[in-house]
Design an enzyme around this catalytic site. Structure first.
Site, PDB file in Angstrom:
ATOM      1  N   LYS A  16       0.817  -1.183  -0.002  1.00 33.29           N
ATOM      2  CA  LYS A  16      -0.049  -0.074  -0.001  1.00 33.29           C
ATOM      3  C   LYS A  16       0.892   1.246  -0.069  1.00 33.29           C
ATOM      4  O   LYS A  16       0.436   2.384  -0.601  1.00 33.29           O
ATOM      5  CB  LYS A  16      -1.062  -0.088   1.175  1.00 33.29           C
TER       6      LYS A  16
HETATM    7  C1  LIG Z   1      -4.367  -4.643   1.377  1.00 35.74           C
HETATM    8  C2  LIG Z   1      -3.475  -5.912   1.192  1.00 35.74           C
HETATM    9  C3  LIG Z   1      -3.971  -6.804   0.472  1.00 35.74           C
HETATM   10  C4  LIG Z   1      -5.247  -6.869  -0.396  1.00 35.74           C
HETATM   11  O1  LIG Z   1      -5.236  -5.766  -1.389  1.00 35.74           O
HETATM   12  P1  LIG Z   1      -6.451  -5.326  -1.981  1.00 35.74           P
HETATM   13  O2  LIG Z   1      -6.197  -4.049  -2.982  1.00 35.74           O
HETATM   14  O3  LIG Z   1      -7.507  -4.904  -0.819  1.00 35.74           O
HETATM   15  O4  LIG Z   1      -7.297  -6.535  -2.904  1.00 35.74           O
HETATM   16  C5  LIG Z   1      -3.246  -8.154   0.269  1.00 35.74           C
HETATM   17  N1  LIG Z   1      -2.157  -8.183   0.985  1.00 35.74           N
HETATM   18  C6  LIG Z   1      -1.676  -7.155   1.864  1.00 35.74           C
HETATM   19  C7  LIG Z   1      -0.412  -7.439   2.672  1.00 35.74           C
HETATM   20  C8  LIG Z   1      -2.347  -5.907   2.099  1.00 35.74           C
HETATM   21  O5  LIG Z   1      -1.911  -5.024   2.698  1.00 35.74           O
END
Ligand SMILES: *Cc1c(COP(=O)(O)O)cnc(C)c1O
Length: 462
Positions: free
Chosen positions: A112
């Protein structure tokens, strides 16, 4: 480029307006009016270029005149300067035909950061220019919150309020959110699960008086600018493995469907992606949708991959919009059924389009653990439980000439208990975070109640 709502009842916006707003006023999500296409030669030209240069070229058509070329190049370069790896999002081989795309070299060790660091720089630039302040509110299943806090801490034009489900995030995740000491950072532990955090957040955005009163802005994965930032690494990874001269496939550990939707956007833009594989943990609403054609909520069961413990998969609405021929009335009806009746069945035509170039798989808790152990044994690589869900599902896909890339969404040290349980090895935190457990925490605990949360936000803005 203009942005339109998936539900058709909100005004079309510029990139800047869509970015600063997040959720559309009709409850829908903003999507670009059309998909820009890159030529084969443009894509081939990305080979060997730095991540930042590819990022500018991939995102440029979506940004329009919000930033000049020079401004945008500066924003992108500041966004990724803090990443600990020179390639930013490097590709690593696990086995013949199987690769990891490492997305965890940013400040909070999860993918993210790739989007959030960019958003922080874009918000700062836009708000300063407009002389405005905003209140950023977000709900997090763990990783979004810390990424948002890292991106916005200490900025003048922004207060950031992050809600997470009390007791349902890892200790590293919690400490990353509760230890920053800047007064513009506010972390709230809400009773319930992630969907219980996401619901009041959405209600807060739909309360226009409140929303306008505090200049609310959203940076959850529903914010278009986040999805856009994630499109870039599909291109850098694809080109590193031979695109556009050969197709590439991706398996994506999925919760809110943001990361994998970015892959769909890359394909719409011309990147030859053979298969996009949706990988879910035991909270498998998306996998069930692909298998049965029905999108139906069940209760959330906490798992060892908590960032994917979701049943309301917000960004899925963007794909629905396209597979229903961009008919906003159809999407609005489906979303009403999801809210009122807990689910809906896809039409036959929509289901065929859903399965075109997409497939899905699921990993149980035991399978996730076993995959962490197997990947260590076979490739000497420690992976986080979310990544393990992806690797397990990727291994099940039919053999193909297209290389398979699994998105490695977090650093294993972010989920040390699950990794240690599976392998007996406890992954250490990288040096810049080694004192995380000694820092002082600051948390407010609130009930899952809209009025209480709104009152807290209104009173605590700086
Ligand atoms: C947020 C997250 C996901 C899922 O991603 P999305 O965009 O919500 O599908 C998977 N793995 C990790 C480590 C995350 O932080």
């Amino acid at each position: 480029m203009r942005y339109i709502s998936t539900r058709g009842q909100a005004p079309a916006l510029s990139f800047e307006e869509a970015m600063l707003t997040g959720l559309a006023r009709d409850g829908g999500l903003y999507v670009p009016e059309s998909w820009p296409r890159l030529t084969r030669d443009q894509i081939a030209g990305f080979a060997g270029q730095p991540y930042e240069d590819v990022a500018v070229q991939v995102m440029r058509p979506f940004v329009g005149d919000t930033f000049t070329d020079d401004e945008f190049a500066g924003i992108v370069s500041r966004a990724y300067a803090g990443f600990a790896h020179a390639a930013r999002c490097p590709v690593k081989q696990l086995e013949p035909g199987l690769f990891l795309l490492e997305l965890f070299h940013g400040p909070t060790l999860a993918f993210k950061d790739v989007a959030m660091q960019l958003i922080g720089q874009m918000f700062e630039h836009s708000l300063k220019r407009q002389g405005r302040r905003v209140t950023i509110a977000g709900a997090t299943s763990g990783d979004t919150g810390s990424a948002a806090i890292e991106a916005f801490r200490g900025l003048d034009a922004v207060d950031v309020f992050i809600m997470y489900p009390h007791g349902r995030v890892s200790e590293v995740q919690r400490r990353q959110m509760t230890t920053p000491s800047e007064p513009n950072v506010h972390t709230i532990a809400v009773d319930g699960d992630f969907d219980d955090c996401q619901a009041p957040l959405k209600d807060m955005f739909n309360d226009f008086e409140f929303r306008d009163g505090v200049s609310l802005a959203g940076v959850n994965s529903i914010n278009w600018a986040r999805v856009l930032a994630q499109v870039v690494y599909y291109f850098t990874a694809g080109v590193a493995l031979g695109a556009p001269h050969r197709p590439v496939s991706f398996t994506v550990p999925t919760g809110n469907f943001g990361d994998i939707f970015a892959g769909y956007v890359a394909r719409q833009m011309g990147l030859p992606i053979e298969m996009l594989v949706v990988a879910t943990n035991q909270n498998d609403i998306l996998h069930r949708t692909w298998v049965t054609g029905e999108h139906r909520k069940e209760g959330v069961r906490p798992s060892i991959s908590p960032s994917m413990d979701i049943q309301v998969s917000s960004n899925f609405e963007r794909l629905l919009f396209d597979i229903y021929d961009r008919e906003p009335q159809a999407v609005a009806q489906l979303m009403t059924a999801l809210k009122d009746e807990g689910g809906f069945a896809l039409s036959q035509g929509a289901l065929e389009r859903l399965r075109d170039g997409f497939t899905s798989g699921v990993a149980s808790e035991a399978e996730t653990s076993a995959e962490i152990a197997r990947t260590l044994e076979r490739s000497q690589e420690l992976i986080c439980p979310h990544t393990a869900v992806g690797v397990k599902v990727a291994r099940e896909q039919p053999a193909s000439a297209a290389p398979m890339v699994v998105l490695a969404t977090a650093h294993p040290a972010k989920f040390p208990d699950a990794v240690e349980e599976a392998t007996g090895q406890r992954p250490p935190l990288p040096p810049h975070m080694a004192d995380l457990f000694d820092r002082t925490e600051r948390i407010t605990r609130l009930p899952n109640d809209l009025a209480a949360i709104q009152a807290f936000v209104a009173e605590n803005r700086t």
